[in-house]
Scaffold this motif. Structure first.
Motif, PDB file in Angstrom:
ATOM      1  N   CYS A 181      -0.204   9.441   6.055  1.00 31.59           N
ATOM      2  CA  CYS A 181      -0.433   8.450   7.110  1.00 31.59           C
ATOM      3  C   CYS A 181      -1.260   9.081   8.230  1.00 31.59           C
ATOM      4  N   GLN A 233      -1.448   8.190  11.226  1.00 28.20           N
ATOM      5  CA  GLN A 233      -0.792   8.134  12.537  1.00 28.20           C
ATOM      6  C   GLN A 233       0.328   9.153  12.697  1.00 28.20           C
ATOM      7  N   CYS A 234       1.167   9.287  11.639  1.00 27.09           N
ATOM      8  CA  CYS A 234       2.354  10.127  11.829  1.00 27.09           C
ATOM      9  C   CYS A 234       2.442  11.265  10.814  1.00 27.09           C
ATOM     10  N   CYS A 244       2.895   2.474   6.151  1.00 29.62           N
ATOM     11  CA  CYS A 244       3.695   3.697   6.274  1.00 29.62           C
ATOM     12  C   CYS A 244       5.157   3.331   6.553  1.00 29.62           C
ATOM     13  N   CYS A 260       6.255   4.942  10.206  1.00 30.72           N
ATOM     14  CA  CYS A 260       5.818   4.424  11.512  1.00 30.72           C
ATOM     15  C   CYS A 260       5.296   2.993  11.443  1.00 30.72           C
TER      16      CYS A 260
HETATM   17 ZN   LIG Z   1       3.024   6.751   9.672  1.00 33.26          ZN
END
Ligand SMILES: [Zn+2]
Length: 301
Positions: A217, A219-220, A234, A237
């Motif tokens: 992912c 983002q995280c 995901c 998140c």
């Molecule tokens: Zn994520």
């Protein structure tokens, strides 16, 4: 005007990917954290100088060579009167100087950063002379971390301490760089001499088989659990990303980690793990050029 913006250093990028996909030894992990800390420090300096007039010529993260010696400069500011070169340190904690040597408060000797600065300045000066430019150079170490403290430092060192950042910036703001064509030519010249490092300097041993496969992912940094035709979601998140974008991102990661390997559909099927083969083929053929046929085919940009 920034002539050469800063990019994430290849070494840090590789180590970051590896940190996601394998378990680093404590030594490798602290090496990774150090690289990351250094980069964060440099980004803080970029942020600190972001309001400087557009008239300054700025070059970030130059890797140059002079007389067979490679040296790096974190930041160069060019004006009509002077060229400033900055070495950025994101040190945290208490340090002291004794007889020209630098120590942490617990007494461990560290590399004297002033020697590194002197070396870079002298090589940079030589390089400019060779290129036919005669400019005044002023060089500084910037300690950007507010939690840095240096004891027993002589007053005349070329250092900008965290508590002096504002004053130094105010001094720069009053300078009018008055850039002429010859300065722009110099900046372009320096960018053309920048050495692009090979992205796979193997400080950490790794290979395709010992890395965790899957899509990470953006983002995280968790691994995405499932494939959905419309978008990848995901679990950790909730971030949604289009399948093509996630696969292309993972392909870039693979190419960065394994520049010597061929990009094949089978390897990407294994690398992305959750993506159906049909989708991998579709994305590869749409975004890359296929070479060869059948079993032995591979893809190029
Ligand atoms: Zn994520």
């Amino acid at each position: 005007m920034n002539f050469k913006p800063r990019c994430i250093p290849a070494e840090l990028q590789v180590t970051q990917y590896l940190n996601w996909r394998m378990s680093l030894s404590p030594k490798e992990h602290s090496y990774y954290l150090n690289l990351e800390k250094g980069f964060i420090g440099e980004q803080r300096v970029d942020e600190w100088l972001k309001n400087l007039s557009e008239d300054w010529l700025i070059l970030d993260d130059l890797l140059l060579e002079c007389n067979g010696t490679v040296f790096q400069i974190d930041k160069v500011l060019i004006s009509n009167q002077k060229i400033y070169i900055f070495e950025v340190k994101n040190y945290e904690g208490d340090f002291y100087i004794e007889a020209d040597n630098w120590y942490t408060l617990s007494g461990t000797e560290i590399m004297n950063p002033l020697r590194q600065l002197q070396r870079s300045e002298s090589l940079f000066r030589k390089l400019l002379q060779e290129l036919g430019y005669h400019c005044q150079i002023e060089s500084y170490i910037i300690f950007i971390n507010p939690d840095f403290q240096l004891y027993q430092a002589p007053r005349d060192l070329p250092i900008i301490f965290p508590t002096q950042l504002n004053r130094f910036l105010n001094k720069l703001v009053t300078i009018s760089p008055k850039i002429k064509d010859k300065h722009i030519k110099l900046a372009k010249h320096l960018v053309s001499l920048h050495i692009h490092t090979s992205p796979y300097k193997r400080t950490i041993n790794y290979n395709f088989d010992n890395l965790k496969k899957g899509i990470i992912c953006t983002q995280c940094n968790s691994f995405i659990a499932e494939f959905h035709k419309t978008a990848l979601i995901c679990d950790s998140c909730g971030y949604k990303e289009k399948v093509t974008s996630a696969v292309l991102r993972s392909i870039e990661e693979y190419l960065f980690l394994f520049p010597e390997k061929k990009l094949t559909a089978n390897a990407m099927y294994e690398w992305c793990e959750i993506i159906p083969k049909k989708t991998i083929y579709k994305i590869l053929s749409k975004n890359f050029k296929i070479i060869g046929h059948g079993k032995y085919s591979y893809y190029l940009r």
